[in-house]
Design an enzyme around this catalytic site. Structure first.
Site, PDB file in Angstrom:
ATOM      1  N   GLU A 123      11.958  87.243   7.073  1.00 30.45           N
ATOM      2  CA  GLU A 123      12.007  86.937   5.641  1.00 30.45           C
ATOM      3  C   GLU A 123      10.951  85.898   5.266  1.00 30.45           C
ATOM      4  OE1 GLU A 123      15.641  84.404   5.145  1.00 30.45           O
ATOM      5  OE2 GLU A 123      16.590  85.973   6.333  1.00 30.45           O
ATOM      6  N   LYS A 125       9.345  82.438   4.168  1.00 30.57           N
ATOM      7  CA  LYS A 125       9.747  81.034   4.308  1.00 30.57           C
ATOM      8  C   LYS A 125       9.379  80.335   3.004  1.00 30.57           C
ATOM      9  CE  LYS A 125       9.568  77.090   7.393  1.00 30.57           C
ATOM     10  NZ  LYS A 125       9.343  76.050   6.367  1.00 30.57           N
ATOM     11  N   ASP A 127       8.806  77.674   0.190  1.00 32.11           N
ATOM     12  CA  ASP A 127       8.380  76.281   0.261  1.00 32.11           C
ATOM     13  C   ASP A 127       9.115  75.462  -0.803  1.00 32.11           C
ATOM     14  OD1 ASP A 127       7.053  74.126   1.171  1.00 32.11           O
ATOM     15  OD2 ASP A 127       5.102  74.658   0.332  1.00 32.11           O
ATOM     16  N   TYR A 234      19.837  82.142   2.014  1.00 28.10           N
ATOM     17  CA  TYR A 234      19.391  82.813   3.233  1.00 28.10           C
ATOM     18  C   TYR A 234      20.231  82.518   4.476  1.00 28.10           C
ATOM     19  CZ  TYR A 234      16.838  78.362   3.551  1.00 28.10           C
ATOM     20  OH  TYR A 234      16.506  77.041   3.560  1.00 28.10           O
ATOM     21  N   LYS A 322       4.240  80.269  10.814  1.00 24.19           N
ATOM     22  CA  LYS A 322       3.537  79.606   9.721  1.00 24.19           C
ATOM     23  C   LYS A 322       2.201  80.279   9.433  1.00 24.19           C
ATOM     24  CE  LYS A 322       6.062  75.809   8.877  1.00 24.19           C
ATOM     25  NZ  LYS A 322       5.584  74.492   9.198  1.00 24.19           N
ATOM     26  N   CYS A 416      -5.953  45.902  23.626  1.00 26.74           N
ATOM     27  CA  CYS A 416      -5.110  46.148  22.467  1.00 26.74           C
ATOM     28  C   CYS A 416      -5.623  45.351  21.266  1.00 26.74           C
ATOM     29  CB  CYS A 416      -3.675  45.733  22.805  1.00 26.74           C
ATOM     30  SG  CYS A 416      -2.578  45.746  21.379  1.00 26.74           S
ATOM     31  N   CYS A 419      -2.713  42.496  20.510  1.00 27.48           N
ATOM     32  CA  CYS A 419      -2.391  41.357  21.381  1.00 27.48           C
ATOM     33  C   CYS A 419      -3.500  41.044  22.382  1.00 27.48           C
ATOM     34  CB  CYS A 419      -1.074  41.587  22.110  1.00 27.48           C
ATOM     35  SG  CYS A 419      -1.184  42.851  23.390  1.00 27.48           S
ATOM     36  N   CYS A 434      -1.318  49.955  25.549  1.00 29.13           N
ATOM     37  CA  CYS A 434      -1.410  48.507  25.637  1.00 29.13           C
ATOM     38  C   CYS A 434      -0.458  48.055  26.733  1.00 29.13           C
ATOM     39  CB  CYS A 434      -1.018  47.906  24.292  1.00 29.13           C
ATOM     40  SG  CYS A 434      -0.453  46.211  24.404  1.00 29.13           S
ATOM     41  N   CYS A 440       3.349  41.979  23.134  1.00 28.43           N
ATOM     42  CA  CYS A 440       2.550  42.601  22.070  1.00 28.43           C
ATOM     43  C   CYS A 440       3.360  42.663  20.776  1.00 28.43           C
ATOM     44  CB  CYS A 440       2.107  43.994  22.484  1.00 28.43           C
ATOM     45  SG  CYS A 440       1.194  44.831  21.179  1.00 28.43           S
TER      46      CYS A 440
HETATM   47  S1  IVH Z   1      16.834  79.485   7.937  1.00 27.33           S
HETATM   48  C1  IVH Z   1      19.178  77.320  11.230  1.00 27.33           C
HETATM   49  N1  IVH Z   1      15.389  80.850   6.240  1.00 27.33           N
HETATM   50  O1  IVH Z   1      12.584  75.993   6.369  1.00 27.33           O
HETATM   51  C2  IVH Z   1      18.134  77.957  10.406  1.00 27.33           C
HETATM   52  N2  IVH Z   1      15.004  78.508   6.389  1.00 27.33           N
HETATM   53  O2  IVH Z   1      11.472  74.512   8.588  1.00 27.33           O
HETATM   54  C3  IVH Z   1      18.123  77.448   9.020  1.00 27.33           C
HETATM   55  N3  IVH Z   1      13.313  77.670   4.840  1.00 27.33           N
HETATM   56  O3  IVH Z   1      15.110  73.603   6.548  1.00 27.33           O
HETATM   57  C4  IVH Z   1      16.969  77.776   8.213  1.00 27.33           C
HETATM   58  N4  IVH Z   1      12.858  79.600   3.900  1.00 27.33           N
HETATM   59  O4  IVH Z   1      14.459  74.506   4.240  1.00 27.33           O
HETATM   60  C5  IVH Z   1      15.644  79.639   6.767  1.00 27.33           C
HETATM   61  N5  IVH Z   1      14.211  82.188   4.766  1.00 27.33           N
HETATM   62  C6  IVH Z   1      14.465  80.986   5.272  1.00 27.33           C
HETATM   63  C7  IVH Z   1      13.797  79.828   4.839  1.00 27.33           C
HETATM   64  C8  IVH Z   1      14.085  78.611   5.436  1.00 27.33           C
HETATM   65  C9  IVH Z   1      12.593  78.304   3.902  1.00 27.33           C
HETATM   66  C10 IVH Z   1      13.219  76.231   5.129  1.00 27.33           C
HETATM   67  C11 IVH Z   1      14.524  75.505   5.216  1.00 27.33           C
HETATM   68  C12 IVH Z   1      14.536  74.860   6.580  1.00 27.33           C
HETATM   69  C13 IVH Z   1      13.091  74.810   6.891  1.00 27.33           C
HETATM   70  C14 IVH Z   1      12.817  74.704   8.361  1.00 27.33           C
END
Ligand code: IVH
Length: 694
Positions: A123, A125, A127, A234, A322, A416, A419, A434, A440
């Site tokens: 799915e 991700k 932002d 999600y 990513k 360092c 110090c 250091c 320090c």
């Molecule tokens: S699942 C245990 N699904 O990404 C898994 N997260 O970098 C829970 N996020 O904190 C996350 N889109 O804020 C999931 N389709 C998606 C997402 C997603 C964005 C974010 C979420 C999470 C962060 C982790």
């Protein structure tokens, strides 16, 4: 009620009204005008005074009080909500190779054959900011931010203003259900909002995520209501009843309750399908009406998800893929050295400020000495800067064609800068460290900051700036000094209240906030010590294993002998190998540290922690050893499962061993166990035993 109200003196009522309006004024200055007039400490003092008055005269509280309105400086004014199930983060992959690594780990952990199919639900991700919304009997009861994953901020009132989040669920839902997802802003709405902000002469947001964050954290939820926020569901938190067998079904159920889900998604069963989806999304990304910074891959089968579980703070069953980071070119003006808590010298690039990925960047890490040499980065060079998501900006290379003749090679210091002690790169390390240790100042200050930080002692009144100030004024030089502050102030040995920015009240509040945190769980205490390589997860394992400070200290002194039982016991703990063990042992064998521990033990109350899960399982409290080859589970899955069930897994057979689980080709350990009369189990017997409830 009326009677008690009448008994409040006019003075109190007036004082209350004055405090309340002052705080509201400061909130406005801070959040809306972005130009605070008072220091955080002063604000906190006013806020606590108001809270105190309200505690004494609850009749005074009205819905309009700054303590009641949602939104404000999150850590101060929002109420806290504990997540019944932690809200975790995700691991990352950045390439096809890393993606294959992720998939291989799934197969290995689940002990599946490559011909077996593991479906992955992919799915976008989003932002934005994650949020967990709890419904009981279908009605929203509260909503919280992720916070530190264990405790978030109560943003219920603000969440209720988002039109795409139902206040009541539709259809057939479990009695208790927590829907997790992302609060975000559509691109076009973000553009309109910024236009309006500009026209009003108000703050313009750098990107949609910042706009969403700023809008969600409003003190006044009527402001949030004017902001075009949106939400995609999600994942789940607590549920009283299963709502599906797969990730895909969970998504469908969430949508059936009245939520929106991000589009498009894909159910993939090969790495090629995942890569195709990735390539498609990389192109479509620009046309989506919301911002994404990558994709999320989740194991579709929930049974597998459960078996895979978590590593530290992220699930094994999911990862983020990513998109490549955004890049920009700018001039490296200088390199500064920062000295960290463990003495590591980190070079920091000072850059000509430049916008990249929606924010203005003027510093970036250069990681370490070797990195500067490998990239041949010189002062005055045009450097390539990249920023991916919330990762710290990095310098990835130099534009050689633009190198000027007067560009200067950087000579990494061999002492360092703080110090003056030698700074040495040890053979097996990349870091230059250091050697000053306790002398320090930089290390000592950083350790103190770590000691009071949120996952450690969490002393709110002692922020970084105050630690710096108290260090410079020689008021706090060791963690012990924190707990003697009040006494020393009373005896006039120190005089904090006369210092600039301080007064009777703020000093009193500071002492109170220290007093409040004197009780600490053993795992946090260990983490607070700042032992090299001991993060929160390792600290917890040590706390569970050794139970109390006295045992831990004594065992670490015994563990100096690498041939002895104490050492073996230490390295039998999951995730503790020879290198981590070395750092833990050397910490406890340093006499100065022992003195601090002794002094701290007298002043704080350390509480033992217990593994809460499955204390009634048949292997709870038992000592287990695995040997030979397991067929149905990998060794790590078996070990993690045993630990979840409350067992202790060790590497060698001794009189303390309760069960030996012998897989194929078990050798000397099996013989030894038989000689000692220890119960041995086959893999199948182990699986039967571990699936019994009690
Ligand atoms: S699942 C245990 N699904 O990404 C898994 N997260 O970098 C829970 N996020 O904190 C996350 N889109 O804020 C999931 N389709 C998606 C997402 C997603 C964005 C974010 C979420 C999470 C962060 C982790």
């Amino acid at each position: 009620m009326e009677q008690s109200y009448n008994s409040i003196s006019q003075d109190v009522v007036e004082k209350y009204a004055h405090l309340s309006s002052e705080i509201k004024k400061h909130n406005r200055k801070y959040y809306v005008d972005d130009s605070p007039e008072v220091s955080d400490a002063e604000y906190d003092a006013l806020y606590r005074e108001l809270q105190k008055l309200e505690a004494e005269f609850p009749e005074l509280i009205n819905a309009d009080s700054p303590t009641q309105t949602v939104g404000s400086k999150p850590s101060k004014a929002f109420n806290k909500i504990q997540h019944t199930i932690p809200m975790l983060s995700l691991g990352n992959v950045f390439s096809e190779e890393e993606l294959n690594g992720f998939l291989d780990r799934l197969y290995r952990y689940l002990k599946l054959d490559q011909t077996d199919k593991i479906e992955i639900f992919a799915e976008p991700k989003i932002d934005g900011l994650s949020c967990s919304i709890r419904y009981e009997k279908g009605v929203m009861v509260h909503a919280a931010t992720r916070g530190d994953g264990f405790e978030g901020e109560d943003i219920t009132q603000n969440i209720k203003t988002i039109k795409t989040i139902p206040h009541k669920l539709k259809g057939d839902f479990p009695e208790i259900i927590e829907i997790r997802g992302e609060v975000f802003m559509l691109r076009k709405e973000f553009d309109i909002l910024n236009q309006i902000q500009k026209e009003k002469g108000e703050k313009v947001f750098a990107n949609a995520r910042n706009a969403a964050a700023g809008s969600l954290r409003q003190l006044d939820s009527s402001v949030t209501a004017t902001r075009p926020l949106d939400f995609y569901g999600y994942a789940l938190g607590e549920v009283s009843q299963s709502i599906g067998q797969t990730q895909k079904e969970i998504r469908e159920s969430i949508i059936s309750y009245g939520f929106q889900g991000a589009e498009p998604v894909a159910l993939c069963s090969t790495v090629e399908q995942l890569i195709n989806y990735y390539k498609k999304m990389e192109i479509e990304r620009a046309d989506l009406n919301y911002e994404i910074d990558g994709l999320v891959y989740k194991v579709n089968n929930l049974e597998y998800q459960e078996r895979l579980g978590f590593v530290s703070r992220a699930p094994r069953w999911a990862t983020a893929h990513k998109f490549p980071a955004e890049k920009a070119v700018t001039v490296l003006e200088d390199i500064d050295i920062q000295v960290g808590r463990t003495g590591v010298l980190t070079p920091v690039a000072r850059l000509q400020p430049i916008g990249v990925g929606g924010v203005v960047v003027s510093n970036a890490t250069l990681h370490n000495k070797d990195e500067i040499e490998r990239k041949d980065v010189r002062i005055g060079d045009h450097v390539i800067l990249q920023r991916a998501g919330d990762v710290i900006p990095q310098i990835t290379g130099v534009v050689l064609e633009k190198r000027r003749s007067d560009s200067k090679r950087y000579i990494f210091p061999n002492s360092c800068p703080v110090c003056g002690s030698d700074a040495i790169q040890e053979d097996d390390e990349v870091a230059v460290r250091c050697q000053g240790g306790l002398i320090c100042d930089a290390q000592a200050k950083e350790r103190l900051k770590h000691f009071v930080s949120r996952p450690a002692f969490d002393i709110e009144g002692l922020g970084n700036k105050i630690i710096e100030q108290f260090w410079d004024d020689k008021i706090i030089r060791s963690p012990v000094d924190i707990f003697t502050l009040e006494n020393r102030e009373q005896r006039d040995e120190i005089n904090i209240k006369e210092k600039e920015g301080w007064g009777e009240l703020s000093v009193k509040n500071l002492f109170q906030s220290i007093q409040d945190k004197k009780k600490i769980s053993f795992n946090r205490f260990i983490y607070a010590l700042g032992i090299r390589q001991v993060g929160e997860a390792t600290a917890k394992k040590l706390a569970l294993h050794y139970k109390n400070l006295e045992t831990l200290s004594q065992e670490m002194i015994n563990a100096k002998d690498k041939a002895g039982e104490a050492y073996n016991d230490l390295i039998s703990i999951e995730d503790i190998g020879a290198s981590v063990a070395k750092d833990i042992i050397s910490f406890f064998n340093e006499s100065h540290n022992q003195e601090i521990l002794d002094a701290l033990e007298k002043r704080v109350e350390i509480e033992a922690i217990e593994e809460t899960i499955n204390s009634d399982s048949p292997v709870s409290g038992k000592v287990l050893v695995f040997t030979g080859t397991l067929v149905k589970q990998s060794r790590s899955e078996a070990k993690a499962l045993a630990e979840r069930l409350g067992a202790k897994v060790t590497g060698s057979i001794s009189a303390k061993t309760d069960y030996l689980i012998a897989g194929d080709k078990a050798g000397s350990k099996l013989k030894k166990a038989q000689n000692l009369g220890i119960t041995t189990l086959s893999e199948d017997e182990w699986i039967t035993l571990s699936s019994q409830k009690d």
